[in-house]
Design a protein around this motif. Structure first.
Motif, PDB file in Angstrom:
ATOM      1  N   PRO A 180      29.751  25.464  48.661  1.00  0.00           N
ATOM      2  CA  PRO A 180      28.643  25.731  48.579  1.00  0.00           C
ATOM      3  C   PRO A 180      28.436  25.891  49.872  1.00  0.00           C
ATOM      4  N   GLU A 181      28.220  24.466  50.648  1.00  0.00           N
ATOM      5  CA  GLU A 181      28.444  24.267  52.477  1.00  0.00           C
ATOM      6  C   GLU A 181      29.410  25.569  52.806  1.00  0.00           C
ATOM      7  N   GLU A 182      30.625  25.794  52.945  1.00  0.00           N
ATOM      8  CA  GLU A 182      30.964  26.228  53.457  1.00  0.00           C
ATOM      9  C   GLU A 182      30.812  28.026  53.245  1.00  0.00           C
ATOM     10  N   LEU A 183      30.531  28.535  52.093  1.00  0.00           N
ATOM     11  CA  LEU A 183      30.033  30.229  51.964  1.00  0.00           C
ATOM     12  C   LEU A 183      28.903  29.770  53.312  1.00  0.00           C
ATOM     13  N   LYS A 184      27.792  28.838  53.033  1.00  0.00           N
ATOM     14  CA  LYS A 184      26.901  28.698  53.728  1.00  0.00           C
ATOM     15  C   LYS A 184      27.248  29.451  55.173  1.00  0.00           C
ATOM     16  N   GLN A 185      28.570  28.478  55.632  1.00  0.00           N
ATOM     17  CA  GLN A 185      28.640  28.534  56.928  1.00  0.00           C
ATOM     18  C   GLN A 185      29.502  30.065  57.300  1.00  0.00           C
ATOM     19  N   ARG A 186      29.933  30.592  56.241  1.00  0.00           N
ATOM     20  CA  ARG A 186      30.349  31.777  56.246  1.00  0.00           C
ATOM     21  C   ARG A 186      29.438  32.753  56.346  1.00  0.00           C
ATOM     22  N   GLY A 187      28.047  32.663  55.964  1.00  0.00           N
ATOM     23  CA  GLY A 187      26.966  33.130  56.111  1.00  0.00           C
ATOM     24  C   GLY A 187      26.989  34.175  54.722  1.00  0.00           C
ATOM     25  N   ILE A 188      27.057  33.310  53.718  1.00  0.00           N
ATOM     26  CA  ILE A 188      27.753  34.013  51.994  1.00  0.00           C
ATOM     27  C   ILE A 188      25.840  33.509  51.309  1.00  0.00           C
ATOM     28  N   LYS A 189      25.602  34.463  51.180  1.00  0.00           N
ATOM     29  CA  LYS A 189      23.991  33.894  50.270  1.00  0.00           C
ATOM     30  C   LYS A 189      23.666  34.594  48.983  1.00  0.00           C
ATOM     31  N   GLY A 190      25.535  35.105  47.958  1.00  0.00           N
ATOM     32  CA  GLY A 190      25.134  35.254  47.285  1.00  0.00           C
ATOM     33  C   GLY A 190      26.591  35.821  46.569  1.00  0.00           C
ATOM     34  N   ILE A 191      26.970  35.461  45.158  1.00  0.00           N
ATOM     35  CA  ILE A 191      28.122  35.489  44.360  1.00  0.00           C
ATOM     36  C   ILE A 191      27.726  36.431  43.167  1.00  0.00           C
ATOM     37  N   ILE A 192      28.763  37.163  43.307  1.00  0.00           N
ATOM     38  CA  ILE A 192      28.722  37.722  42.027  1.00  0.00           C
ATOM     39  C   ILE A 192      29.986  37.660  41.224  1.00  0.00           C
ATOM     40  N   THR A 193      30.355  36.901  40.154  1.00  0.00           N
ATOM     41  CA  THR A 193      31.572  36.189  39.925  1.00  0.00           C
ATOM     42  C   THR A 193      31.235  37.019  38.600  1.00  0.00           C
ATOM     43  N   ASP A 194      32.807  36.979  37.928  1.00  0.00           N
ATOM     44  CA  ASP A 194      33.367  37.546  36.651  1.00  0.00           C
ATOM     45  C   ASP A 194      32.780  36.085  35.501  1.00  0.00           C
ATOM     46  N   LEU A 195      32.782  36.554  34.413  1.00  0.00           N
ATOM     47  CA  LEU A 195      32.459  35.693  33.184  1.00  0.00           C
ATOM     48  C   LEU A 195      34.114  34.661  33.063  1.00  0.00           C
ATOM     49  N   ASP A 196      34.078  35.684  31.392  1.00  0.00           N
ATOM     50  CA  ASP A 196      35.624  34.675  30.936  1.00  0.00           C
ATOM     51  C   ASP A 196      36.689  34.525  31.442  1.00  0.00           C
ATOM     52  N   ASN A 197      37.173  33.511  31.647  1.00  0.00           N
ATOM     53  CA  ASN A 197      38.010  33.088  32.228  1.00  0.00           C
ATOM     54  C   ASN A 197      38.595  32.697  33.734  1.00  0.00           C
ATOM     55  N   THR A 198      37.042  32.887  33.966  1.00  0.00           N
ATOM     56  CA  THR A 198      36.559  32.736  35.649  1.00  0.00           C
ATOM     57  C   THR A 198      35.999  31.000  35.646  1.00  0.00           C
ATOM     58  N   LEU A 199      34.858  31.723  34.593  1.00  0.00           N
ATOM     59  CA  LEU A 199      33.716  30.489  34.815  1.00  0.00           C
ATOM     60  C   LEU A 199      34.192  29.622  33.566  1.00  0.00           C
ATOM     61  N   VAL A 200      34.247  30.595  32.678  1.00  0.00           N
ATOM     62  CA  VAL A 200      34.826  29.372  30.966  1.00  0.00           C
ATOM     63  C   VAL A 200      35.909  30.422  30.069  1.00  0.00           C
ATOM     64  N   ALA A 201      36.761  30.060  29.798  1.00  0.00           N
ATOM     65  CA  ALA A 201      37.887  30.732  28.592  1.00  0.00           C
ATOM     66  C   ALA A 201      37.345  31.856  27.662  1.00  0.00           C
TER      67      ALA A 201
END
Length: 171
Positions: A19-40
């Motif tokens: 999160p620290e690196e994202l904030k440094q780059r001006g990132i305030k949000g994440i759109i993430t996939d679920l399957d095989n990205t967050l959990v199997a």
């Protein structure tokens, strides 16, 4: 044309996204996939490590939205305990759901990253919608039937990119 399949970044897991690196780059949000990205893909609930990762993002005021091609029940069961917004039946790589997720987070494209394990859905959709994309290594090497077909196509695209020096990471 194949450059649309090329992610902006590649990491082994979401845990390498700080999160620290994202904030440094001006990132305030994440759109993430679920399957095989967050959990199997066959794991129903968030693991303790994923719960911790979501908490880290929240502590740094980084909004997270889960976007999945899966059915509502699958995505809801995972997302609700995390109090995380989600989009189900997203029809990735179409861009509508990506744009909807950013709009609902009230963020601009340049303030959001898209994270996923598939170049044919997550990376292509995120790139087409104008977001910064991060490809993660799939958590497990098994997949559902449709994803197995996508993986064969992905391997060919990645091989083509590798031969042309477009990839900067090792498998």
């Amino acid at each position: 044309m194949l450059k649309r399949f090329l992610p902006n970044e590649h990491v082994k897991t979401v845990f390498h996204i700080e999160p620290e690196e994202l904030k440094q780059r001006g990132i305030k949000g994440i759109i993430t996939d679920l399957d095989n990205t967050l959990v199997a893909w066959d794991v129903k609930d968030a693991t303790p490590d994923i719960i911790k990762w979501f908490k880290q993002m929240e502590d740094h005021n980084i909004k997270v939205t889960i976007i999945s091609n899966n059915k509502e029940e699958r995505v809801r069961i995972f997302s609700e305990p995390l109090a995380t917004p989600f989009v189900f039946s997203a029809r990735k790589p179409l861009t509508k759901s990506f744009k909807k997720a950013a709009r609902e987070m009230n963020l601009k494209k340049e303030e959001v990253v898209v994270i996923g394990d598939q170049i044919l859905t997550d990376v292509l959709g995120g790139n087409r919608a104008g977001f910064h994309t991060i490809l993660v290594v799939p958590i497990v090497q098994t997949d559902g039937a449709l994803t197995r077909i996508n993986r064969r196509i992905e391997r060919r695209i990645l091989s083509w990119m590798r031969k042309r020096g477009m990839l900067t990471w090792e498998e």
